[in-house]
Design an enzyme around this catalytic site. Structure first.
Site, PDB file in Angstrom:
ATOM      1  CE  LYS A 146      -2.432   1.706   3.703  1.00 47.72           C
ATOM      2  NZ  LYS A 146      -2.508   3.180   3.815  1.00 47.72           N
ATOM      3  CG  ASP A 169      -5.146   4.480   1.580  1.00 44.99           C
ATOM      4  OD1 ASP A 169      -6.308   4.792   1.235  1.00 44.99           O
ATOM      5  OD2 ASP A 169      -4.791   4.337   2.762  1.00 44.99           O
ATOM      6  CE  LYS A 201      -8.058   6.672   4.070  1.00 47.39           C
ATOM      7  NZ  LYS A 201      -6.642   6.247   3.963  1.00 47.39           N
ATOM      8  CG  ASP A 222     -11.769  17.336  -6.364  1.00 45.98           C
ATOM      9  OD1 ASP A 222     -12.618  18.193  -6.695  1.00 45.98           O
ATOM     10  OD2 ASP A 222     -10.570  17.608  -6.186  1.00 45.98           O
ATOM     11  CB  ILE A 223     -16.121  18.162  -8.864  1.00 42.40           C
ATOM     12  CG1 ILE A 223     -14.851  18.429  -9.680  1.00 42.40           C
ATOM     13  CG2 ILE A 223     -16.383  19.310  -7.898  1.00 42.40           C
ATOM     14  CD1 ILE A 223     -14.987  19.609 -10.643  1.00 42.40           C
ATOM     15  CD  GLU A 245     -14.500  16.369 -16.451  1.00 44.74           C
ATOM     16  OE1 GLU A 245     -15.506  15.645 -16.544  1.00 44.74           O
ATOM     17  OE2 GLU A 245     -13.681  16.520 -17.386  1.00 44.74           O
ATOM     18  CB  THR A 259     -10.677   3.878  11.671  1.00 46.88           C
ATOM     19  OG1 THR A 259      -9.413   4.277  11.146  1.00 46.88           O
ATOM     20  CG2 THR A 259     -11.236   2.744  10.860  1.00 46.88           C
ATOM     21  NE  ARG A 270       1.934   1.939  13.317  1.00 48.60           N
ATOM     22  CZ  ARG A 270       1.110   2.722  14.013  1.00 48.60           C
ATOM     23  NH1 ARG A 270       1.615   3.664  14.790  1.00 48.60           N
ATOM     24  NH2 ARG A 270      -0.187   2.562  13.941  1.00 48.60           N
TER      25      ARG A 270
HETATM   26  O1  C5P Z   1      -1.117   0.477  12.387  1.00 44.67           O
HETATM   27  P1  C5P Z   1      -0.439   0.046  11.110  1.00 44.67           P
HETATM   28  O2  C5P Z   1       0.970   0.542  11.011  1.00 44.67           O
HETATM   29  O3  C5P Z   1      -0.549  -1.429  10.855  1.00 44.67           O
HETATM   30  O4  C5P Z   1      -1.285   0.769   9.994  1.00 44.67           O
HETATM   31  C1  C5P Z   1      -1.112   0.402   8.662  1.00 44.67           C
HETATM   32  C2  C5P Z   1      -1.917   1.269   7.746  1.00 44.67           C
HETATM   33  O5  C5P Z   1      -3.296   1.165   8.024  1.00 44.67           O
HETATM   34  C3  C5P Z   1      -1.561   2.738   7.820  1.00 44.67           C
HETATM   35  O6  C5P Z   1      -1.212   3.119   6.511  1.00 44.67           O
HETATM   36  C4  C5P Z   1      -2.802   3.429   8.294  1.00 44.67           C
HETATM   37  O7  C5P Z   1      -3.054   4.600   7.541  1.00 44.67           O
HETATM   38  C5  C5P Z   1      -3.884   2.429   8.047  1.00 44.67           C
HETATM   39  N1  C5P Z   1      -4.856   2.427   9.147  1.00 44.67           N
HETATM   40  C6  C5P Z   1      -6.166   2.729   8.906  1.00 44.67           C
HETATM   41  N2  C5P Z   1      -7.088   2.673   9.903  1.00 44.67           N
HETATM   42  C7  C5P Z   1      -6.723   2.338  11.122  1.00 44.67           C
HETATM   43  C8  C5P Z   1      -5.404   2.031  11.377  1.00 44.67           C
HETATM   44  C9  C5P Z   1      -4.473   2.087  10.359  1.00 44.67           C
HETATM   45  O8  C5P Z   1      -6.525   3.023   7.768  1.00 44.67           O
HETATM   46  N3  C5P Z   1      -7.618   2.287  12.081  1.00 44.67           N
END
Ligand code: C5P
Length: 236
Positions: free
Chosen positions: A37, A64, A66, A69-70, A72, A119, A210
């Protein structure tokens, strides 16, 4: 073991600040992981070049970004991504945004994932959105809308995965971040579940950062997660 448990569901989040760090991480993780990702940090540092490099090495890429936007603008940006060979791209799960994205990826291998509710959002963010229900209600409503509009999948936290699977049926892909094996430091994550539990609850892919990238032995950390999932499914 089910077929689902046999495919490698791990997508490693390359949350690093340069192409050289990304390259070094991919080399340390090795051949066990074929899906990465690229999020806003690496994208703004290294752009599509690092994405092309990953694709050139035979890796699959989840971009990723996210998008929100409009129509177009979303449509034209998605069309660019669709040309590259990227496999997953995120857009916010708002009707007009998803419609534009789905139309623009038609005929390519690109799959659109809807982000229902970030989240990190809490009840006060629901007020800002002007939504009077609960976060869980909004997640389900947006997931259903994504399914109706032909979006390929949704991103769902492990605690939402089961409800989202019930809402969208079997056809949609569910990608779940925020997982941690038992005993691994959860860092800033509060609502976590184990990788195996997320898969049992209906996730098709797990985004792991991580736990793998900060491990002293990243390749070993990958093996451990795969083993945990295999064991959980073998016992079912
Ligand atoms: O916590 P970790 O390092 O495993 O997160 C990995 C990825 O998941 C990160 O890129 C983070 O943006 C995304 N993430 C998320 N929602 C969460 C926790 C992490 O989208 N609740």
């Amino acid at each position: 073991m089910t077929t689902k448990a046999m495919h490698n569901p791990i997508i490693v989040a390359l949350d690093v600040e340069s192409a050289s760090e990304a390259r070094a991480m991919v080399a340390r993780i090795g051949p066990q992981v074929g899906f990465y990702k690229v999020g806003l940090e690496l994208y703004t540092a290294a752009g599509m070049e690092v994405v092309r490099e990953l694709l050139g090495e035979g890796k699959q890429v989840f971009l990723d970004l996210k998008m929100y936007d409009i129509p177009e603008t979303v449509s034209r940006a998605v069309a660019q991504v669709a040309k590259t060979g990227v496999r997953f791209l995120t857009v916010h799960a708002i009707g007009s945004v998803m419609r534009a994205a789905v139309a623009a990826r038609a005929g390519s291998g690109l799959q659109i994932l809807g982000v229902t509710v970030l989240t990190s959002f809490g009840p006060e963010d629901m007020d800002d959105l002007g939504f009077s229900g609960t976060i869980a209600e909004l997640v389900e409503r947006r997931a259903r809308k994504a399914a109706e509009l032909g979006v390929d999948g949704v991103v769902a936290s492990p605690l939402e995965a089961a409800a989202v699977r019930r809402a969208v049926g079997e056809r949609m892909t569910i990608v779940t971040p925020g997982v941690r094996s038992a005993g691994v430091d959860a860092g800033d994550q509060k609502r976590v579940a184990t990788p195996a539990q997320a898969m049992i609850d209906g996730a098709n892919y797990l985004v792991i950062g991580r736990q793998i990238t900060r491990a002293s032995d990243p390749a070993g950390a990958v093996d451990r997660v795969l083993m945990e999932i295999a064991e959980a499914f073998a016992g079912r």
